[in-house]
Design a protein around this motif. Structure first.
Motif, mmCIF file in Angstrom:
data_model
loop_
_atom_site.group_PDB
_atom_site.id
_atom_site.type_symbol
_atom_site.label_atom_id
_atom_site.label_comp_id
_atom_site.label_asym_id
_atom_site.label_seq_id
_atom_site.Cartn_x
_atom_site.Cartn_y
_atom_site.Cartn_z
ATOM 1 N N VAL A 121 0.846 -1.193 0.000
ATOM 2 C CA VAL A 121 0.000 0.000 0.000
ATOM 3 C C VAL A 121 0.883 1.245 0.000
ATOM 4 O O VAL A 121 2.071 1.192 0.351
ATOM 5 N N ILE A 155 -1.584 5.232 3.615
ATOM 6 C CA ILE A 155 -2.696 4.387 4.067
ATOM 7 C C ILE A 155 -2.457 3.973 5.514
ATOM 8 O O ILE A 155 -1.406 3.419 5.854
ATOM 9 N N ALA A 163 -2.793 1.664 7.649
ATOM 10 C CA ALA A 163 -2.933 0.241 7.956
ATOM 11 C C ALA A 163 -1.581 -0.423 7.774
ATOM 12 O O ALA A 163 -0.857 -0.123 6.824
ATOM 13 N N LEU A 207 -6.295 -3.216 7.523
ATOM 14 C CA LEU A 207 -6.780 -2.821 6.201
ATOM 15 C C LEU A 207 -8.267 -3.162 6.061
ATOM 16 O O LEU A 207 -9.054 -2.363 5.527
ATOM 17 N N ASP A 235 -11.435 -0.532 5.473
ATOM 18 C CA ASP A 235 -12.436 -0.672 4.417
ATOM 19 C C ASP A 235 -13.845 -0.722 5.004
ATOM 20 O O ASP A 235 -14.774 -0.131 4.434
ATOM 21 N N LEU A 280 -11.367 2.600 -0.681
ATOM 22 C CA LEU A 280 -10.027 2.119 -1.019
ATOM 23 C C LEU A 280 -10.021 1.452 -2.395
ATOM 24 O O LEU A 280 -10.990 0.775 -2.772
ATOM 25 N N TYR A 333 -7.418 -0.572 -5.601
ATOM 26 C CA TYR A 333 -6.157 -1.258 -5.888
ATOM 27 C C TYR A 333 -5.908 -1.269 -7.392
ATOM 28 O O TYR A 333 -6.820 -1.406 -8.198
ATOM 29 N N ASP A 378 -4.293 3.421 -4.059
ATOM 30 C CA ASP A 378 -3.991 3.086 -2.673
ATOM 31 C C ASP A 378 -3.086 1.880 -2.496
ATOM 32 O O ASP A 378 -2.286 1.837 -1.558
ATOM 33 N N MET A 379 -3.231 0.887 -3.374
ATOM 34 C CA MET A 379 -2.487 -0.367 -3.159
ATOM 35 C C MET A 379 -2.429 -1.160 -4.444
ATOM 36 O O MET A 379 -3.099 -0.838 -5.431
ATOM 37 N N ILE A 383 1.928 -5.144 3.358
ATOM 38 C CA ILE A 383 0.857 -5.631 4.228
ATOM 39 C C ILE A 383 0.973 -7.138 4.442
ATOM 40 O O ILE A 383 0.788 -7.636 5.541
#
Length: 326
Positions: free
Chosen positions: A132, A136, A138, A144, A148, A155, A157, A202-203, A223
């Motif tokens: 991420v 963010i 988390a 995470l 959400d 969020l 991806y 974000d990720m 993560i």
């Protein structure tokens, strides 16, 4: 007269037996082997195949020539190999795409991963990781998920494209975690990663080889590793599975196959050659540095069992994703 006939019969029989023995003991390979890569030159799959080709040339005592036949997510090369003469002289370095995912992803596919090929060996697998942007808030899978839940559908991806493993990884994550991560497709891993580094997304779920330099410099935050077992390249990093999503595994596997009907004795020769290549210090060290995890089963039978299981797993994920590429 009868004695002469009997002697002639014995001579003919002995000649037939010698001819048969000579046929069975034919040296294989006695000419170059074509190693098809169903992707363009320059990518990680191509690089691994070329490393293996050099080592395999030594172990087989015969030239192994890499041939790139790219297109349709690996389907063009896979179809060409499936239609090749089943004599062991044409083999393919396949990945999760052509050997598992594409059967569900493409409605018009001319081969079956489980029946159109004779498995040779499962080389290994490359773990994906969930990373991420540092902003963010988390640091773990559970954090995470909580983020959400607090702000559903906020969020997102990035993936390298619709139907790519980086896309399906997010679909599987949402399914297992009950999250609502939004998919943002890109045209390739590079653009997706660039926008993650820039904070536009974000990720992302990407391979460990691509992500490692950015993890080490803190440009992205790790993560979890998207395999059931921890990665040798990041032994301290927990997997997503051990953080509350058991069975979560979206690694990319690599396997070698030949056309269906290739004689078992030739498959055995190829399997032995690949084993020797994979066990060489040079190949083992290089692949480990690239994040490749060794296969737990190097038998042809192991790959034969593995492919149908992967086809079934990804069929469900593709159905949930709604992705179709033709």
């Amino acid at each position: 007269m009868q004695k002469r006939t009997f002697a002639l019969h014995c001579a003919l029989l002995a000649g037939a037996m010698l001819s048969s023995t000579a046929a069975w003991s034919e040296h294989f390979p006695d000419r170059p082997v074509t190693f098809v890569v169903p992707f363009p030159p320059g990518g990680p799959t191509d690089a691994m195949a070329r490393t293996l080709a050099v080592a395999l040339t030594e172990s087989l005592g015969q030239s192994v020539i890499v041939e790139n036949r790219a297109g349709a997510g690996g389907n063009i090369g896979a179809d060409a190999v499936a239609r090749s003469k089943p004599d062991g002289y044409t083999i393919m370095f396949g990945t999760s795409g052509p050997l598992a995912i594409n059967k569900s992803l493409y409605s018009k596919i001319s081969y079956d991963p489980a029946t159109s090929f004779a498995p040779v060996i499962r080389v290994g697998y490359l773990p994906n990781v969930l990373v991420v942007h540092p902003r963010i808030q988390a640091n773990t899978v559970q954090e995470l998920i909580a983020l959400d839940k607090a702000q559903p559908r906020k969020l997102n991806y990035a993936s390298s494209g619709n139907g790519a493993s980086s896309h399906l990884a997010g679909v599987l994550f949402n399914e297992k975690a009950g999250t609502t991560l939004q998919h943002v497709p890109y045209k390739g891993t590079g653009p997706a990663l660039n926008d993650l580094l820039g904070g536009q997304v974000d990720m992302t779920f990407t391979d460990i080889l691509t992500a490692l330099p950015y993890i080490k410099t803190g440009k992205v935050k790790l993560i979890g590793v998207a395999t059931e077992k921890r990665s040798q390249a990041l032994p301290q990093a927990p997997t997503i599975a051990e953080q509350g999503l058991p069975g979560y595994d979206v690694s990319v596997f690599f396997g070698v196959v030949a056309p269906a009907g290739t004689p078992a004795e030739r498959i055995a020769v190829l399997n032995k050659g690949f084993r020797q290549a994979l066990e060489s210090d040079k190949v083992r060290t290089l692949f480990a540095s690239q994040g490749l995890e060794a296969s737990p089963d190097l038998t042809a039978e192991g790959l034969a069992r593995f492919i149908p299981a992967e086809v079934t797993k990804w069929q469900r994920v593709v159905q949930v994703s709604g992705a179709r590429l033709d």
